[in-house]
Scaffold this motif. Structure first.
Motif, PDB file in Angstrom:
ATOM      1  N   MET A 187       0.757  -1.244   0.025  1.00 50.59           N
ATOM      2  CA  MET A 187       0.142  -0.037  -0.113  1.00 50.59           C
ATOM      3  C   MET A 187       0.977   1.141   0.014  1.00 50.59           C
ATOM      4  O   MET A 187       0.624   2.210  -0.443  1.00 50.59           O
ATOM      5  N   ILE A 188       1.791   1.108   0.862  1.00 44.37           N
ATOM      6  CA  ILE A 188       2.888   2.248   0.833  1.00 44.37           C
ATOM      7  C   ILE A 188       3.556   2.570  -0.439  1.00 44.37           C
ATOM      8  O   ILE A 188       3.640   3.947  -0.987  1.00 44.37           O
ATOM      9  N   ALA A 189       3.820   1.468  -1.198  1.00 46.35           N
ATOM     10  CA  ALA A 189       4.612   1.665  -2.559  1.00 46.35           C
ATOM     11  C   ALA A 189       3.430   2.006  -3.494  1.00 46.35           C
ATOM     12  O   ALA A 189       4.219   2.903  -4.350  1.00 46.35           O
ATOM     13  N   ALA A 190       2.209   1.694  -3.460  1.00 46.37           N
ATOM     14  CA  ALA A 190       1.108   2.199  -4.192  1.00 46.37           C
ATOM     15  C   ALA A 190       0.928   3.744  -4.154  1.00 46.37           C
ATOM     16  O   ALA A 190       0.812   4.438  -4.965  1.00 46.37           O
ATOM     17  N   ALA A 191       1.096   4.119  -2.931  1.00 43.12           N
ATOM     18  CA  ALA A 191       0.631   5.593  -2.440  1.00 43.12           C
ATOM     19  C   ALA A 191       1.959   6.185  -3.265  1.00 43.12           C
ATOM     20  O   ALA A 191       1.671   7.557  -3.698  1.00 43.12           O
ATOM     21  N   LYS A 192       3.213   5.785  -2.970  1.00 39.40           N
ATOM     22  CA  LYS A 192       4.318   6.766  -3.537  1.00 39.40           C
ATOM     23  C   LYS A 192       4.294   6.762  -4.883  1.00 39.40           C
ATOM     24  O   LYS A 192       4.593   7.670  -5.709  1.00 39.40           O
ATOM     25  N   LYS A 193       3.792   5.640  -5.759  1.00 38.23           N
ATOM     26  CA  LYS A 193       3.589   5.828  -7.017  1.00 38.23           C
ATOM     27  C   LYS A 193       2.715   6.599  -7.782  1.00 38.23           C
ATOM     28  O   LYS A 193       2.921   7.592  -8.744  1.00 38.23           O
ATOM     29  N   ILE A 194       1.642   6.749  -6.878  1.00 41.20           N
ATOM     30  CA  ILE A 194       0.508   7.841  -7.262  1.00 41.20           C
ATOM     31  C   ILE A 194       0.844   9.152  -7.022  1.00 41.20           C
ATOM     32  O   ILE A 194       0.801  10.016  -7.986  1.00 41.20           O
ATOM     33  N   GLN A 195       1.777   9.379  -6.012  1.00 38.58           N
ATOM     34  CA  GLN A 195       2.402  10.716  -5.833  1.00 38.58           C
ATOM     35  C   GLN A 195       3.184  11.302  -6.850  1.00 38.58           C
ATOM     36  O   GLN A 195       3.351  12.154  -7.470  1.00 38.58           O
ATOM     37  N   SER A 196       3.937  10.190  -7.213  1.00 45.77           N
ATOM     38  CA  SER A 196       5.162  10.515  -8.244  1.00 45.77           C
ATOM     39  C   SER A 196       4.386  10.828  -9.704  1.00 45.77           C
ATOM     40  O   SER A 196       5.015  11.400 -10.568  1.00 45.77           O
ATOM     41  N   LYS A 197       3.403  10.154  -9.956  1.00 45.26           N
ATOM     42  CA  LYS A 197       2.681  10.446 -11.176  1.00 45.26           C
ATOM     43  C   LYS A 197       1.499  11.511 -11.335  1.00 45.26           C
ATOM     44  O   LYS A 197       1.481  12.128 -12.276  1.00 45.26           O
ATOM     45  N   LYS A 198       1.041  11.750 -10.139  1.00 44.73           N
ATOM     46  CA  LYS A 198      -0.515  12.594 -10.031  1.00 44.73           C
ATOM     47  C   LYS A 198       0.175  13.966  -9.393  1.00 44.73           C
ATOM     48  O   LYS A 198      -0.719  14.769  -9.332  1.00 44.73           O
ATOM     49  N   GLY A 199       1.362  14.181  -8.720  1.00 48.08           N
ATOM     50  CA  GLY A 199       1.631  15.393  -8.195  1.00 48.08           C
ATOM     51  C   GLY A 199       1.753  15.497  -6.555  1.00 48.08           C
ATOM     52  O   GLY A 199       1.304  14.591  -6.000  1.00 48.08           O
ATOM     53  N   LYS A 200       2.850  16.453  -6.318  1.00 50.73           N
ATOM     54  CA  LYS A 200       3.020  16.561  -4.974  1.00 50.73           C
ATOM     55  C   LYS A 200       2.110  17.076  -4.103  1.00 50.73           C
ATOM     56  O   LYS A 200       2.084  16.440  -2.883  1.00 50.73           O
ATOM     57  N   ASP A 201       0.860  17.569  -4.561  1.00 51.90           N
ATOM     58  CA  ASP A 201      -0.091  17.772  -3.811  1.00 51.90           C
ATOM     59  C   ASP A 201      -1.021  16.657  -3.462  1.00 51.90           C
ATOM     60  O   ASP A 201      -2.231  17.218  -2.716  1.00 51.90           O
ATOM     61  N   VAL A 202      -0.837  15.687  -4.328  1.00 52.62           N
ATOM     62  CA  VAL A 202      -1.907  14.560  -3.864  1.00 52.62           C
ATOM     63  C   VAL A 202      -1.282  13.726  -2.622  1.00 52.62           C
ATOM     64  O   VAL A 202      -0.275  13.476  -2.591  1.00 52.62           O
ATOM     65  N   ASP A 203      -2.415  13.301  -1.912  1.00 52.71           N
ATOM     66  CA  ASP A 203      -2.020  12.326  -0.856  1.00 52.71           C
ATOM     67  C   ASP A 203      -2.101  11.110  -1.344  1.00 52.71           C
ATOM     68  O   ASP A 203      -3.178  10.768  -1.701  1.00 52.71           O
ATOM     69  N   GLY A 204      -1.111  10.324  -1.349  1.00 46.07           N
ATOM     70  CA  GLY A 204      -1.260   8.853  -1.836  1.00 46.07           C
ATOM     71  C   GLY A 204      -2.066   8.341  -0.952  1.00 46.07           C
ATOM     72  O   GLY A 204      -2.864   7.412  -1.477  1.00 46.07           O
ATOM     73  N   PHE A 205      -1.814   8.104   0.433  1.00 48.38           N
ATOM     74  CA  PHE A 205      -2.770   7.777   1.382  1.00 48.38           C
ATOM     75  C   PHE A 205      -3.023   8.765   2.479  1.00 48.38           C
ATOM     76  O   PHE A 205      -2.053   9.135   3.105  1.00 48.38           O
ATOM     77  N   ALA A 206      -4.308   9.184   2.485  1.00 48.96           N
ATOM     78  CA  ALA A 206      -4.386  10.518   3.271  1.00 48.96           C
ATOM     79  C   ALA A 206      -4.592  10.204   4.887  1.00 48.96           C
ATOM     80  O   ALA A 206      -5.136   9.214   5.228  1.00 48.96           O
ATOM     81  N   PHE A 207      -3.819  10.943   5.554  1.00 50.39           N
ATOM     82  CA  PHE A 207      -3.823  10.842   6.753  1.00 50.39           C
ATOM     83  C   PHE A 207      -4.904  11.456   7.464  1.00 50.39           C
ATOM     84  O   PHE A 207      -5.370  12.776   7.140  1.00 50.39           O
ATOM     85  N   ASN A 208      -5.560  10.933   8.719  1.00 52.52           N
ATOM     86  CA  ASN A 208      -6.773  11.517   9.174  1.00 52.52           C
ATOM     87  C   ASN A 208      -6.574  11.899  10.520  1.00 52.52           C
ATOM     88  O   ASN A 208      -5.928  10.929  11.486  1.00 52.52           O
ATOM     89  N   GLY A 209      -6.422  12.943  10.926  1.00 51.43           N
ATOM     90  CA  GLY A 209      -5.878  13.453  12.055  1.00 51.43           C
ATOM     91  C   GLY A 209      -7.038  14.538  12.988  1.00 51.43           C
ATOM     92  O   GLY A 209      -6.864  15.100  14.103  1.00 51.43           O
ATOM     93  N   GLY A 210      -8.192  14.197  12.544  1.00 52.64           N
ATOM     94  CA  GLY A 210      -9.289  15.000  12.789  1.00 52.64           C
ATOM     95  C   GLY A 210     -10.081  14.203  13.920  1.00 52.64           C
ATOM     96  O   GLY A 210      -9.595  13.680  14.479  1.00 52.64           O
ATOM     97  N   SER A 211     -11.723  14.685  13.889  1.00 49.03           N
ATOM     98  CA  SER A 211     -12.400  14.064  15.002  1.00 49.03           C
ATOM     99  C   SER A 211     -12.648  12.668  14.927  1.00 49.03           C
ATOM    100  O   SER A 211     -12.782  11.923  16.111  1.00 49.03           O
TER     101      SER A 211
END
Length: 443
Positions: A187-211
């Motif tokens: 999953m981490i590898a998939a997230a990194k590949k997504i970011q490398s192809k879709k842009g730095k502002d894209v979260d490969g796997f989004a961190f939830n730090g809210g409620s």
């Protein structure tokens, strides 16, 4: 919430939205349960009585249809009348608080399972132990009543369950030739590949730090063998400094420190993430199918169908991570004016026939074993059924909501670590003391 026809590679949002279809998960209108099949033995002895029933959330065609049919069956069988009031989720806490203080509450209410300990501590719920001890309700697995059973008494009946899985951009996976992850590292590898192809502002796997951050953190900590706190005698003992919890916490904070999700979004919750996902800014995140209607709306219809799919959150060793034991219950309010009639209503509503229909029509998972097992063979719902089968609950303390939401104990600990203000050991030691102080406070 709605969990329905999602094929192995397809998400069909039209049938998923609460309120977009007054039918079962297969898209075929569900037949109304027969009134006679579930008729209580009491007959018309409640003629002339009136109950008030609180349903939570906003009314919609599917939920309204189910409620109308349930009420009609109950009224026919008992002679009583039922007044239904819909309480929007943002108003639930205030309504419950006012009802507990002023005696103006309902006779029967829907209630989130993690809210049962709080309102039981306020003597706002009537025991329903007799209901779950016999009949259909005796089939409900006891592990699903961990939040409902306190000091040997049960205060609510599980009505429908909820679990989470990873929602991902199936179209991106296909485009980038990414296989569905089987392990955490995949999953981490998939997230990194997504970011490398879709842009730095894209979260490969989004961190939830809210409620609702602990749905993600809890899954990782529980899977590693950790826990938040355990009851030892009359005292809650924090377990945040145990090695297993630290391991899950490190996975959680690593989503940001390893660059898969931006430090600029440390307080985002699932709703915030959903909006970014709908705008092509997230590759994967932990949620459930109830987010699909919002994604469809926010994306103006561009994200649906085979562009989306789910897979179970994976563990490090390739198994399926544990999920939070979410769900809705039905309960008799402690101040009910018609407690016997209210219990009869709860008994009918939570029985297998109406209980399975509540879950099916509402997009939740059934609490009856045979109905849940049937979902395991459905590729659309298997990720959720698998997660629910091994789900775990937060500490059954009336003060958990304060720790989880009001004080945001774990969210604050994670933030200080990610921002480099504290080591994980120091942050968790501080959080552990704060958690113990909150959970052990006098009610």
């Amino acid at each position: 919430m709605r969990i329905a026809q999602i094929t192995a590679t397809t998400v069909t949002t039209a049938a998923l939205a609460l309120g977009l279809a007054a039918c079962g998960s297969g898209g075929t209108p569900a037949a109304s349960p027969s009134a006679a099949a579930s008729a209580p033995a009491s007959g018309p002895k409640y003629a002339g009585k009136q109950l008030t029933f609180w349903r939570l959330g906003d009314s919609n065609p599917a939920a309204q249809k189910y409620t109308d049919e349930l009420v009609a069956a109950y009224e026919q069988q008992t002679g009583a009348k039922v007044k239904v009031e819909w309480i929007p989720w943002p108003q639930v806490n205030d309504k419950f608080t006012a009802a507990a203080a002023g005696g103006t509450g309902p006779d029967v209410t829907e209630i989130g399972n993690d809210q049962v300990p709080l309102w039981q501590s306020q003597e706002a719920l009537e025991p329903v132990t007799d209901i779950v001890a016999s009949g259909d309700q005796a089939q409900i697995p006891k592990n699903l009543m961990g939040l409902e059973t306190i000091d040997g008494e049960t205060y609510a009946v599980p009505w429908g369950g909820g679990s989470r899985a990873v929602l991902y951009r199936a179209d991106w996976f296909k485009e980038l030739k990414i296989d569905v992850p089987k392990t955490w590292d995949d999953m981490i590898a998939a997230a990194k590949k997504i970011q490398s192809k879709k842009g730095k502002d894209v979260d490969g796997f989004a961190f939830n730090g809210g409620s609702d951050a602990n749905h993600l953190l809890g899954a990782l900590a529980w899977t590693a063998g950790g826990d938040y706190a355990v009851k030892e005698g009359d005292k809650w003992v924090g377990k945040l400094t145990d090695p297993a919890f630290k391991s899950g916490f490190a996975q959680y904070t690593g989503l940001v420190t390893d660059g898969l999700s931006s430090k600029s979004r440390l307080t985002q919750n699932t709703t915030d993430i959903r909006t970014r996902f709908a705008n092509n800014k997230v590759g994967m995140y932990l949620t459930a199918s109830w987010d699909l209607p919002g994604i469809d709306e926010d994306s103006k219809g561009k994200l649906k169908g085979d562009k989306l799919a789910f897979f179970p959150l994976p563990s490090k060793d390739g198994g399926e991570a544990q999920s939070f034991l979410g769900g809705n219950d039905i309960a008799v309010w402690g101040g009910a004016k018609e407690k016997d009639a209210a219990k009869e209503f709860v008994k009918l509503a939570s029985g297998k026939e109406w209980g399975d229909k509540y879950a099916k029509d509402g997009g939740l998972l059934p609490v009856y074993p045979d109905a849940l097992a049937a979902l395991a063979s459905d590729p659309a719902q298997a990720p959720f059924a698998a997660a629910f089968a091994k789900a775990k609950a937060f500490p059954a303390s009336p003060h958990w909501t304060e720790a989880n939401e009001t004080k945001a104990v774990l969210q604050n600990a994670a933030r200080t670590v990610i921002e480099g203000k504290s080591s994980a050991d120091d942050a968790l030691a501080k959080a552990n003391k704060e958690l113990e102080d909150i959970l052990n406070a006098a009610s």
